[in-house]
Design a protein around this motif. Structure first.
Motif, mmCIF file in Angstrom:
data_model
loop_
_atom_site.group_PDB
_atom_site.id
_atom_site.type_symbol
_atom_site.label_atom_id
_atom_site.label_comp_id
_atom_site.label_asym_id
_atom_site.label_seq_id
_atom_site.Cartn_x
_atom_site.Cartn_y
_atom_site.Cartn_z
ATOM 1 N N GLN A 50 -43.391 15.138 -16.028
ATOM 2 C CA GLN A 50 -43.899 14.373 -14.718
ATOM 3 C C GLN A 50 -43.212 13.476 -14.163
ATOM 4 O O GLN A 50 -42.823 13.345 -12.861
ATOM 5 C CB GLN A 50 -45.495 14.224 -14.986
ATOM 6 C CG GLN A 50 -46.381 15.289 -15.363
ATOM 7 C CD GLN A 50 -47.661 14.920 -15.479
ATOM 8 O OE1 GLN A 50 -48.033 13.976 -16.450
ATOM 9 N NE2 GLN A 50 -48.790 15.350 -15.022
ATOM 10 N N LYS A 51 -42.819 12.574 -14.928
ATOM 11 C CA LYS A 51 -42.130 11.321 -14.457
ATOM 12 C C LYS A 51 -40.713 11.677 -13.788
ATOM 13 O O LYS A 51 -40.202 11.196 -12.986
ATOM 14 C CB LYS A 51 -41.933 10.092 -15.473
ATOM 15 C CG LYS A 51 -41.450 8.957 -15.035
ATOM 16 C CD LYS A 51 -41.073 7.996 -16.241
ATOM 17 C CE LYS A 51 -40.731 6.721 -15.868
ATOM 18 N NZ LYS A 51 -39.368 6.776 -15.084
ATOM 19 N N LEU A 52 -40.055 12.808 -14.632
ATOM 20 C CA LEU A 52 -38.655 13.226 -14.082
ATOM 21 C C LEU A 52 -38.766 13.530 -12.675
ATOM 22 O O LEU A 52 -37.974 13.496 -11.742
ATOM 23 C CB LEU A 52 -38.229 14.205 -14.910
ATOM 24 C CG LEU A 52 -36.881 14.881 -14.596
ATOM 25 C CD1 LEU A 52 -35.987 14.184 -14.600
ATOM 26 C CD2 LEU A 52 -36.656 16.222 -15.705
ATOM 27 N N PHE A 53 -39.824 14.409 -12.371
ATOM 28 C CA PHE A 53 -39.908 14.948 -10.961
ATOM 29 C C PHE A 53 -40.544 13.825 -10.081
ATOM 30 O O PHE A 53 -40.035 13.969 -8.982
ATOM 31 C CB PHE A 53 -41.000 16.156 -10.896
ATOM 32 C CG PHE A 53 -40.304 17.428 -11.408
ATOM 33 C CD1 PHE A 53 -39.788 18.543 -10.664
ATOM 34 C CD2 PHE A 53 -40.094 17.611 -12.656
ATOM 35 C CE1 PHE A 53 -39.090 19.547 -10.913
ATOM 36 C CE2 PHE A 53 -39.379 18.883 -13.296
ATOM 37 C CZ PHE A 53 -39.015 19.936 -12.227
ATOM 38 N N LEU A 54 -41.321 13.012 -10.536
ATOM 39 C CA LEU A 54 -41.779 11.753 -9.763
ATOM 40 C C LEU A 54 -40.569 11.190 -9.229
ATOM 41 O O LEU A 54 -40.449 10.563 -8.327
ATOM 42 C CB LEU A 54 -42.796 11.073 -10.521
ATOM 43 C CG LEU A 54 -43.365 9.922 -9.598
ATOM 44 C CD1 LEU A 54 -44.011 10.435 -8.476
ATOM 45 C CD2 LEU A 54 -44.316 9.124 -10.707
ATOM 46 N N ASP A 55 -39.724 10.703 -10.250
ATOM 47 C CA ASP A 55 -38.573 9.755 -9.859
ATOM 48 C C ASP A 55 -37.576 10.534 -9.087
ATOM 49 O O ASP A 55 -36.920 9.657 -8.241
ATOM 50 C CB ASP A 55 -37.763 9.446 -11.188
ATOM 51 C CG ASP A 55 -38.656 8.446 -12.121
ATOM 52 O OD1 ASP A 55 -39.727 7.832 -11.607
ATOM 53 O OD2 ASP A 55 -38.385 8.343 -13.339
ATOM 54 N N ALA A 56 -37.581 11.920 -9.000
ATOM 55 C CA ALA A 56 -36.455 12.765 -8.340
ATOM 56 C C ALA A 56 -37.261 12.836 -6.956
ATOM 57 O O ALA A 56 -36.494 13.685 -5.868
ATOM 58 C CB ALA A 56 -36.097 14.105 -8.901
ATOM 59 N N LYS A 57 -38.420 12.270 -6.474
ATOM 60 C CA LYS A 57 -39.205 12.807 -5.532
ATOM 61 C C LYS A 57 -39.274 14.310 -5.306
ATOM 62 O O LYS A 57 -39.318 14.596 -3.907
ATOM 63 C CB LYS A 57 -38.357 12.093 -4.201
ATOM 64 C CG LYS A 57 -38.427 10.625 -4.386
ATOM 65 C CD LYS A 57 -37.654 9.878 -3.249
ATOM 66 C CE LYS A 57 -37.553 8.348 -3.448
ATOM 67 N NZ LYS A 57 -36.875 7.895 -4.891
ATOM 68 N N VAL A 58 -39.821 15.133 -6.136
ATOM 69 C CA VAL A 58 -40.151 16.257 -6.050
ATOM 70 C C VAL A 58 -41.673 16.454 -6.632
ATOM 71 O O VAL A 58 -41.963 16.181 -7.676
ATOM 72 C CB VAL A 58 -39.174 17.108 -6.738
ATOM 73 C CG1 VAL A 58 -39.840 18.571 -6.820
ATOM 74 C CG2 VAL A 58 -37.893 17.153 -6.386
ATOM 75 N N GLU A 59 -42.594 16.884 -5.578
ATOM 76 C CA GLU A 59 -43.824 16.944 -5.963
ATOM 77 C C GLU A 59 -44.163 18.155 -6.862
ATOM 78 O O GLU A 59 -43.977 19.289 -6.526
ATOM 79 C CB GLU A 59 -44.821 16.942 -4.758
ATOM 80 C CG GLU A 59 -46.173 17.029 -4.901
ATOM 81 C CD GLU A 59 -47.140 17.017 -3.709
ATOM 82 O OE1 GLU A 59 -48.268 17.252 -3.859
ATOM 83 O OE2 GLU A 59 -46.530 17.021 -2.591
#
Length: 310
Positions: free
Chosen positions: A143-152
């Motif tokens: 989840q954090k990987l996608f959050l940091d990549a700004k991908v919901e």
């Protein structure tokens, strides 16, 4: 986050499959009375860090699509357990309690979801459910990987459900389909019936072993697969006698000879899937190659979530 999540309508799904050698993304567009269109299929080789996921989201127009990512075989456990006799809103709590003696890690540290297994009205089989359990220590970094990549991230998928989405397209009226695919983390056998998942089995044979140039080692893997299939399908037939399995479909790959070998050793008809039979690949000509079809197979299945209620 639920592993299978109800979502508001957007322009389909962007599926992101993180593998050992890179990240595969795809989107599938459904059309009435026509094959689903594989809108694009892109692969980003190398690591799956924030920059790669950010680029994948940008190329895949994540802002206008729901986004799902796939776990790999070692990231979770899927278990067939007796359905608890409790109200629907208490099922997860009851299942989590039951998992305390089943999981190889504390149930309190798990993200879980539950999938019903439909039974025939006349079936005497015990009502059961599939329970998907993953360690929070695996889910949270994803989840954090996608959050940091700004991908919901709308949902997190598992290969069984992605493969079920494809096999459901192949089911003859009133009969089930067995499907077997291979990847870096081994083989995956599923059986679907009326669009629902009924069986999930993992085989300890990888795609690399099936592409082995040594004839003897390759056929040793063929023998192992044949034995596991016989056992699994026989067990399935005893457990779900109301389901007739029409055929075994092998997922697309560059493996040669396996379909002929299984056909000569199983009583179930065997076919190899070419995605061109199910999908419009006019915008993704690179998927004419079966090795590329294998790379994107589960991502395409995950992108078929469009139209599902859960």
């Amino acid at each position: 986050m639920r592993l299978f999540k109800r979502a508001k309508k957007k322009d389909g799904w962007l599926a992101v499959a993180i593998g050992r050698d890179g990240v595969a993304i795809t989107s599938v567009k459904r059309a009435p009375e026509a094959k689903p269109l594989v809108h694009f299929a892109q692969f980003f080789p190398g690591n799956s860090g924030v920059e790669t996921i950010e680029k994948a989201g940008r190329e895949g127009q994540a802002g206008v699509r729901h986004c799902t990512t796939l776990l790999t075989g070692g990231d979770y456990q899927i278990l067939n357990v007796e359905a608890p006799n409790v109200p629907p809103d208490e099922v997860k709590t009851a299942v989590r309690w039951r998992l305390k003696d089943i999981l190889d890690f504390p149930a309190a540290e798990a993200t879980i979801d539950v999938l019903d297994i439909a039974l025939d009205a006349n079936s005497r089989a015990q009502q059961s459910v599939f329970v998907v359990a993953a360690k929070n220590s695996i889910i949270a970094p994803r989840q954090k990987l996608f959050l940091d990549a700004k991908v919901e991230l709308t949902a997190i998928d598992i290969p069984e459900m992605a493969q079920r989405n494809v096999s459901a397209m192949l089911e003859p009226e009133g009969r089930g389909i067995a499907m077997l695919s291979f990847g870096d983390d081994g083989g995956l056998l599923t059986v679907s019936y009326r669009g629902e998942l009924y069986l999930s089995r993992r085989f300890d044979v990888t795609l690399a072993q099936l592409l082995e140039p040594d004839h003897d080692r390759k056929h040793a893997s063929f023998d192992k697969i044949t034995l596991e299939l016989q056992r699994s399908l026989d067990h399935f037939e005893r457990q779900y006698s109301f389901i007739s399995v029409a055929k075994l479909i092998l997922g697309p790959s560059a493996v040669t000879g396996l379909d002929e070998y299984l056909s000569s050793n199983l009583y179930t008809p065997v076919e190899t899937l070419n995605l061109a039979a199910l999908f419009d690949l006019s915008r993704t000509p690179e998927l004419a190659d079966l090795a590329q079809q294998q790379r994107f197979f589960l991502a395409i299945g995950a992108a078929l979530r469009d139209g599902e209620g859960a």
